[in-house]
Scaffold this motif. Structure first.
Motif, short mmCIF file in Angstrom:
data_model
loop_
_atom_site.label_atom_id
_atom_site.label_comp_id
_atom_site.label_asym_id
_atom_site.label_seq_id
_atom_site.Cartn_x
_atom_site.Cartn_y
_atom_site.Cartn_z
N HIS A 145 0.50 -2.42 4.80
CA HIS A 145 0.19 -0.98 4.62
C HIS A 145 0.26 -0.73 3.04
O HIS A 145 0.97 -1.52 2.28
CB HIS A 145 1.36 -0.40 5.29
N LEU A 146 -0.43 0.15 2.69
CA LEU A 146 -0.51 0.58 1.36
C LEU A 146 0.60 1.97 1.10
O LEU A 146 0.74 2.65 1.81
CB LEU A 146 -2.03 1.05 1.12
N PRO A 147 1.02 1.80 -0.12
CA PRO A 147 1.76 3.01 -0.75
C PRO A 147 0.89 4.00 -0.75
O PRO A 147 -0.30 3.94 -1.12
CB PRO A 147 2.45 2.59 -1.97
N ASP A 148 1.18 5.20 -0.42
CA ASP A 148 0.44 6.55 -0.43
C ASP A 148 -0.24 6.51 -2.03
O ASP A 148 -1.29 7.15 -1.88
CB ASP A 148 1.26 7.84 -0.06
N ALA A 149 0.71 6.08 -2.83
CA ALA A 149 -0.02 6.46 -4.33
C ALA A 149 -0.81 5.50 -4.89
O ALA A 149 -1.40 5.68 -5.93
CB ALA A 149 1.30 6.76 -5.15
N MET A 150 -1.23 4.40 -3.94
CA MET A 150 -1.92 3.27 -4.29
C MET A 150 -3.64 3.61 -4.07
O MET A 150 -3.86 3.38 -2.86
CB MET A 150 -1.53 1.90 -3.89
N PRO A 151 -4.28 3.83 -5.08
CA PRO A 151 -5.77 3.79 -4.77
C PRO A 151 -6.34 2.58 -4.26
O PRO A 151 -5.98 1.58 -4.28
CB PRO A 151 -6.64 4.58 -5.95
N PHE A 152 -7.61 2.68 -3.60
CA PHE A 152 -8.25 1.65 -2.67
C PHE A 152 -8.76 0.77 -3.69
O PHE A 152 -8.59 -0.47 -3.51
CB PHE A 152 -9.22 2.11 -1.92
N THR A 153 -9.13 1.15 -5.08
CA THR A 153 -9.58 0.23 -6.00
C THR A 153 -8.44 -0.60 -6.70
O THR A 153 -8.60 -1.81 -6.98
CB THR A 153 -10.33 1.21 -7.24
N HIS A 154 -7.25 -0.10 -6.74
CA HIS A 154 -6.10 -0.99 -7.16
C HIS A 154 -5.73 -1.82 -6.17
O HIS A 154 -5.44 -3.08 -6.22
CB HIS A 154 -4.97 -0.11 -7.62
N ALA A 155 -5.76 -1.33 -4.59
CA ALA A 155 -5.25 -2.24 -3.75
C ALA A 155 -6.37 -3.31 -3.63
O ALA A 155 -6.01 -4.55 -3.36
CB ALA A 155 -5.05 -1.48 -2.55
N ALA A 156 -7.58 -3.23 -3.71
CA ALA A 156 -8.51 -4.20 -3.68
C ALA A 156 -8.33 -5.42 -4.66
O ALA A 156 -9.01 -6.46 -4.64
CB ALA A 156 -10.02 -3.64 -3.48
N ALA A 157 -7.69 -5.01 -5.73
CA ALA A 157 -7.79 -5.91 -6.89
C ALA A 157 -6.30 -6.43 -6.89
O ALA A 157 -5.93 -7.14 -7.86
CB ALA A 157 -8.00 -5.07 -7.97
#
Length: 320
Positions: free
Chosen positions: A105-117
């Motif tokens: 699961h991703l933190p709410d504040a993490m954008p998808f571009t950061h999560a994919a990197a």
């Protein structure tokens, strides 16, 4: 749906129209928002990666997006959840089905571009430095390829762990990126003598090497007794050959690190590491560096940036 597909190891992958997959037992289907590119994607396309899937296959090892369907026996995840997944393949497509055990699961504040990197680059460096090399505060860490996808995270994490970080990269732009990530000392691989600079600094306690080739040799000769060398990859295209008697004389350890392998034999170590990293992200202690954000139609251009080593940090493909 659109997907970037490898159909042969002798021809370049290309954009194709394929069917939207259906999730199987234990799988989630993700509407992919972003996919991080990795050097391993190049090796996979050429058929030389250690876990190359059978042809044809969709490239893209790590993705971020929103679950839009779940298969039987899936618990803990539901449609609408924002997730990051290390699927190993399948990420350069509008939709992908992945084993739920590979999702976080991703933190709410993490954008998808950061999560994919995030997962491969930070996961590799954190596991290498903390679990394999046992880097200690005050030690000298030499990072080769210090402006690349994994190298830049090694600089950042090494500094967080209290090391003196020496960053080696090619050219002022890449060295500026390494300095911004926390490097204490900069070495230009194009003009500086790695061994001479490191000798003046008293030698390296830990070497982080995703490059191989001549830089590995120079770094090896720069090591202090009881140093640890982490072999992360071989972006130079040259796998160094190590003389065992030199290891003996200098009391040096060479440690391999393949992050994805921990999924198979020690997933608990990987999970704990990612938990630590997600906490650091939420606290603002680390921030992914994405040098290029490209559309799916530009996936080939993104891979060429990696091949030519013209990117800093990560290259991310977006699909929305």
């Amino acid at each position: 749906m659109r997907a970037f597909v490898a159909t042969s190891h002798d021809t370049a992958p290309s954009l194709s129209d394929i069917s939207v997959p259906e999730p199987d037992i234990g799988e989630i289907r993700v509407k992919v928002e972003a996919c991080g590119l990795n050097f391993a994607d190049l090796l996979m396309a050429a058929g030389t990666y250690q876990e190359t899937p059978p042809l044809p296959f969709v490239l893209g090892m790590e993705v971020a997006g929103t679950i839009d369907a779940v298969g039987p026996d899936v618990t803990g995840f539901a449609p609408g959840d924002r997730v990051a997944v290390f699927g190993g393949k399948g990420g350069l497509a509008e939709y992908g089905c992945f084993d739920v055990s590979r999702a976080v699961h991703l933190p709410d504040a993490m954008p998808f571009t950061h999560a994919a990197a995030f997962q491969v680059a930070y996961g590799t460096s954190h596991l290498a430095l903390s679990h394999r090399a046992r880097l200690l505060p005050g030690e000298t860490l030499l990072v080769l390829g210090a402006a690349g996808g994994v190298g830049l995270t090694a600089v950042e994490i090494g500094k967080l762990m209290g090391a003196r970080v020496v960053a080696c990269a090619r050219g002022s732009d890449k060295l500026d990126a390494a300095k911004a990530a926390g490097a204490d000392v900069l070495i230009d691989a194009q003009t500086d003598d790695i061994r001479a600079v490191m000798k003046d600094l008293g030698g390296a306690d830990v070497v982080y090497d995703p490059v191989g080739g001549d830089q590995f040799t120079a770094a090896f000769r720069s090591c202090r007794p009881e140093a640890r060398i982490l072999t992360i990859g071989f972006a130079s295209g040259e796998v160094p050959q190590i003389k065992a008697n030199h290891l003996l004389v200098k009391n040096i350890s060479v440690l391999g690190l393949y992050w994805g392998g921990y999924l198979h034999f020690r997933p608990d170590v990987l999970t704990e590491s990612l938990s630590t990293l997600m906490g650091w992200y939420s606290q603002g202690r680390i921030k992914p560096h994405v040098s290029h954000i490209l559309a799916l139609e530009q996936a080939a251009d993104g891979l060429e940036l990696l091949r030519s080593r013209k990117s800093t940090g990560k290259v991310v493909i977006t699909l929305s």
